[in-house]
Design an enzyme around this catalytic site. Structure first.
Site, PDB file in Angstrom:
ATOM      1  N   GLY A 110       0.614  -1.353   0.024  1.00  0.00           N
ATOM      2  CA  GLY A 110      -0.047  -0.059  -0.129  1.00  0.00           C
ATOM      3  C   GLY A 110       0.865   1.217   0.086  1.00  0.00           C
ATOM      4  O   GLY A 110       0.364   2.247   0.348  1.00  0.00           O
ATOM      5  N   LEU A 111       2.120   1.034  -0.189  1.00  0.00           N
ATOM      6  CA  LEU A 111       3.104   2.256  -0.375  1.00  0.00           C
ATOM      7  C   LEU A 111       3.204   2.825  -1.545  1.00  0.00           C
ATOM      8  O   LEU A 111       4.328   3.888  -1.932  1.00  0.00           O
ATOM      9  CB  LEU A 111       4.351   1.980   0.478  1.00  0.00           C
ATOM     10  CG  LEU A 111       4.072   1.814   1.822  1.00  0.00           C
ATOM     11  CD1 LEU A 111       5.435   1.591   2.581  1.00  0.00           C
ATOM     12  CD2 LEU A 111       3.414   2.740   2.689  1.00  0.00           C
ATOM     13  N   GLY A 112       2.642   2.426  -2.790  1.00  0.00           N
ATOM     14  CA  GLY A 112       2.666   2.951  -3.878  1.00  0.00           C
ATOM     15  C   GLY A 112       3.927   2.546  -4.647  1.00  0.00           C
ATOM     16  O   GLY A 112       4.344   3.215  -5.620  1.00  0.00           O
ATOM     17  N   SER A 114       4.522   0.061  -7.029  1.00  0.00           N
ATOM     18  CA  SER A 114       4.429  -0.095  -8.573  1.00  0.00           C
ATOM     19  C   SER A 114       4.382   1.454  -9.328  1.00  0.00           C
ATOM     20  O   SER A 114       4.877   1.518 -10.305  1.00  0.00           O
ATOM     21  CB  SER A 114       3.184  -0.851  -8.773  1.00  0.00           C
ATOM     22  OG  SER A 114       2.061  -0.382  -8.404  1.00  0.00           O
ATOM     23  N   ALA A 115       3.157   2.236  -8.807  1.00  0.00           N
ATOM     24  CA  ALA A 115       3.256   3.700  -9.203  1.00  0.00           C
ATOM     25  C   ALA A 115       4.735   4.196  -9.445  1.00  0.00           C
ATOM     26  O   ALA A 115       4.997   4.819 -10.402  1.00  0.00           O
ATOM     27  CB  ALA A 115       2.205   4.489  -8.678  1.00  0.00           C
ATOM     28  N   ASP A 157      -1.868   6.874  -7.161  1.00  0.00           N
ATOM     29  CA  ASP A 157      -0.875   6.764  -6.771  1.00  0.00           C
ATOM     30  C   ASP A 157       0.402   7.212  -7.952  1.00  0.00           C
ATOM     31  O   ASP A 157       1.424   7.877  -7.431  1.00  0.00           O
ATOM     32  CB  ASP A 157      -0.315   5.372  -6.790  1.00  0.00           C
ATOM     33  CG  ASP A 157      -1.195   4.473  -5.700  1.00  0.00           C
ATOM     34  OD1 ASP A 157      -1.845   5.195  -4.819  1.00  0.00           O
ATOM     35  OD2 ASP A 157      -0.492   3.305  -5.235  1.00  0.00           O
TER      36      ASP A 157
HETATM   37  O1  PMV Z   1      -3.618   0.330  -2.756  1.00  0.00           O
HETATM   38  P1  PMV Z   1      -3.503   1.063  -1.494  1.00  0.00           P
HETATM   39  O2  PMV Z   1      -3.529   0.097  -0.451  1.00  0.00           O
HETATM   40  O3  PMV Z   1      -2.729   2.221  -1.569  1.00  0.00           O
HETATM   41  O4  PMV Z   1      -5.153   1.420  -1.099  1.00  0.00           O
HETATM   42  C1  PMV Z   1      -5.876   2.174  -2.065  1.00  0.00           C
HETATM   43  C2  PMV Z   1      -6.970   2.794  -1.580  1.00  0.00           C
HETATM   44  C3  PMV Z   1      -8.374   2.355  -1.459  1.00  0.00           C
HETATM   45  O5  PMV Z   1      -9.387   3.272  -1.092  1.00  0.00           O
HETATM   46  C4  PMV Z   1      -8.638   1.173  -0.536  1.00  0.00           C
HETATM   47  C5  PMV Z   1      -8.713   1.851  -2.858  1.00  0.00           C
HETATM   48  C6  PMV Z   1      -8.713   2.985  -4.078  1.00  0.00           C
HETATM   49  O6  PMV Z   1      -8.821   2.571  -5.182  1.00  0.00           O
HETATM   50  O7  PMV Z   1      -8.949   3.995  -3.641  1.00  0.00           O
END
Ligand code: PMV
Length: 327
Positions: A110-112, A114-115, A157
């Protein structure tokens, strides 16, 4: 020619999951970066090495040949290839190239990660033309990589990674960058990988079973996120921390926290964090804690004792950066 670019990862401070339906989400670029080097080759191979991911190989004539890791690992390199090819076409360069990726951002938590890799890849390949791509162009090309990894993501991201700083995103209003003073953050990584899509689906299912209740929670998250946006702009970190704590409670109610995340969140708060919550989709991944300098050590230690890896991750004002390494 050989070029280099780097781009930051991100943490969602407030509003995840609610942003899928309503929003806003408050997102920060953090000081952990992906680094990408690009150079042209004389043949048509597109060779990609990513030592952190334990994979290397090349694409040629529509086929993938592994150099490190199995043939199935083409999947982890494919988004990088697609982004690089798109950037090459954009600047009219033909032929093959080498890409080397090194990232400080842990993947799939969840820390971006891949982006940031896609953004740095787009920037380094565009620069092979001798001219820097615009940020708009880099962001748009990087989104193609995100689509491969995540389906149809919001674009949060790749935006935050391209522009850096702080971002407010809401479906109905789009992206707005805003200024933030200093924001002392500590990330606690549970090390457990997860899939954003699966967690978004989990929330959708519980919303179908309890529409009124879940709507109220989603609405409450949207409100506290809006409130937190105002507090952040005024520099009222105490209030931001309190809102983060509330947000974690509501995300738990949506069913996306885990015992590991709860342990780290509680440990960070007990050690004096202004606020702590899970960040991103949940189900594993990371927490983010807002911590004044004087408590930084104590909170990091508490997160470690609670079973996480503590990363100091201050806000990064710097988005994508690029340079020619060898003309
Ligand atoms: O991919 P993550 O872990 O950064 O989560 C994205 C945030 C969510 O709100 C859960 C999904 C979204 O597409 O906004």
């Amino acid at each position: 020619m050989r070029t280099y670019a780097s781009a930051p990862g991100k943490a969602i401070l407030l509003g995840e999951h609610s942003v899928v339906y309503r929003g806003p989400a408050i997102v920060l670029a953090i000081n952990l970066r992906a680094h990408v080097w690009a150079e042209e080759r004389r043949d048509n191979r597109i060779q990609i090495e990513a030592p952190n991911l334990g994979v290397a190989g090349y694409f040629e004539g529509g086929r993938y040949r592994p150099l490190r890791g199995g043939a199935e690992r083409w999947r982890s390199l494919n988004p990088i290839r697609v982004v690089a090819e798109k950037a090459m076409r954009r600047v009219g360069i033909r032929g093959g190239f080498n890409i080397r990726v090194e990232s400080e951002i842990p993947p799939a938590v969840g820390l971006g990660s891949s982006a940031a890799i896609s953004v740095a890849t787009a920037a380094s390949v565009l620069l092979l033309s001798g001219e820097e791509g615009s940020r708009e162009e880099i962001c748009e090309i990087a989104y193609e990589g995100e689509r491969i990894v995540h389906g149809t993501p919001s674009g949060i991201d790749n935006h935050i990674s391209t522009y850096g700083g702080a971002l407010r995103y809401e479906r109905a209003r789009g992206f707005e960058r805003f200024g933030v003073e200093e924001l002392p953050l500590i990330i606690g990584d549970s090390g457990r990988r997860r899939s954003t899509g699966a967690l978004v689906a989990r929330v959708r299912r519980i919303r179908e079973r309890y529409p009124d209740i879940i709507e109220a929670i989603i609405e409450a998250i949207a409100r506290l996120s809006e409130e937190g946006y105002g507090a952040l702009r005024r520099g009222d970190l105490k209030r931001v921390g309190e809102l983060m704590n509330m947000d974690h409670g509501l995300l738990s109610a949506l069913g996306v926290s885990t015992p590991e995340l709860d342990r780290m969140v509680n440990a960070a708060r007990t050690a004096g964090a202004l606020g702590a919550k899970l960040t991103g989709a949940g189900g594993g991944g990371c927490i983010v804690a807002l911590v004044e300098e004087a408590r930084r050590r104590r909170v990091s230690e508490a997160v470690r004792r609670a079973g996480g890896r503590a990363l100091r991750a201050p806000l990064s004002e710097v988005g994508v950066e690029m340079e020619v390494v060898e003309p």
